[in-house]
Enzyme design. Sequence first.
Site, mmCIF file in Angstrom:
data_model
loop_
_atom_site.group_PDB
_atom_site.id
_atom_site.type_symbol
_atom_site.label_atom_id
_atom_site.label_comp_id
_atom_site.label_asym_id
_atom_site.label_seq_id
_atom_site.Cartn_x
_atom_site.Cartn_y
_atom_site.Cartn_z
ATOM 1 C CB VAL A 1 -0.911 -0.051 1.065
ATOM 2 C CG1 VAL A 1 -1.971 -1.172 1.042
ATOM 3 C CG2 VAL A 1 -0.375 0.025 2.531
ATOM 4 N NE ARG B 1 3.384 7.295 -4.116
ATOM 5 C CZ ARG B 1 2.407 7.620 -3.173
ATOM 6 N NH1 ARG B 1 1.733 6.616 -2.538
ATOM 7 N NH2 ARG B 1 2.157 8.928 -2.909
ATOM 8 C CD GLU C 1 -0.540 3.117 -9.214
ATOM 9 O OE1 GLU C 1 -1.108 4.337 -8.905
ATOM 10 O OE2 GLU C 1 0.121 2.515 -8.522
ATOM 11 C CG HIS D 1 -2.700 4.304 -6.183
ATOM 12 N ND1 HIS D 1 -1.501 4.839 -6.430
ATOM 13 C CD2 HIS D 1 -2.649 4.728 -4.650
ATOM 14 C CE1 HIS D 1 -1.004 5.727 -5.852
ATOM 15 N NE2 HIS D 1 -1.579 5.493 -4.520
#
Length: 315
Positions: free
Chosen positions: A229, A231, A259, A278
């Site tokens: 949780v 990066r 991402e 995210h």
Amino acid sequence: MTAMTPDVWLPFPAEEIEGLPDSFRYRLWDGEDAFPADPADCVFYVTPYMKSPEVTVRPLAAMPAVQVVQTLTAGIDHVLGGLGDLRPGVRLCNAVGVHTASTAELALALVLASLRGIPGMVRGQDREEWRSGFYDALADKSVLIIGYGSIGSAIEDRLVAFECGPVARVARTARAGARGPVHALADLPALLPGADVVILVTPLTDATRGLVGADFLGRMKDGALLVNVARGPVVDTKSLLAEVESGRLRAALDVTDPEPLPAGHPLWHAPNVLITPHVGGSSSAFEPRAKRLLARQLTRFAAGEPVEHTVLVTE
């Protein structure tokens, strides 16, 4: 207000934020192509939330009067590329506390869902399959939290109710913590083999980029769960794929590298991998907490008091 009143750029309408001082002219900007006013008049810039780094830093080069750059995230990596355009003495502040509860909740949700096999059960429901059996519990599992700041501490607070086994804590440097010792990053090789669950909540820095590579993953015990949780680039995706595809490790990822994860990427269908897009901080808790933070920060700024949560000052 007079024409000389300085500007504050906000990603929320000022009238929606209770307690703002009347010392400023508030400009609404949430990353649109057109700026709401001349950036040269801005003294306090609150960055848009969940916008690309290119959008976030775009006004900075045109803000010679800015004194504070306030992010609405715990991480600051998305603004670092624009700080070279600022004069010395500008304070960069992050949003400590805004995402703490929400991200800690998601970390626990990912742990529980992965251990108890919830993703497979959901797929079974879609196919009308009754997937009974024995699944792992969090109870008695040993947990390693890497990145023991406010969010890491909040995760441990929530772990207590689940009767997990020993919790080990890691931060950049060793220190004494309220619940026990906090180890340094250098201690990871000795800590990883004993952890059933490894939770990453560290900021993305030069020291943590690619931290979770082949060596790190190779030290984790068979069947262990990695939860990210933090990066995406903290984890080397190629090394992680090798471990989950072999069936040796499991993973639950709120962040990925790259991402957003593109269609066709092998992580989407890798075995024993749970992916959320995210959303650690993107919950109903975000907006009211962010607005309270901004009211506090701008009240302090208007009164000439030091703002809180300063991460760095430009040189």
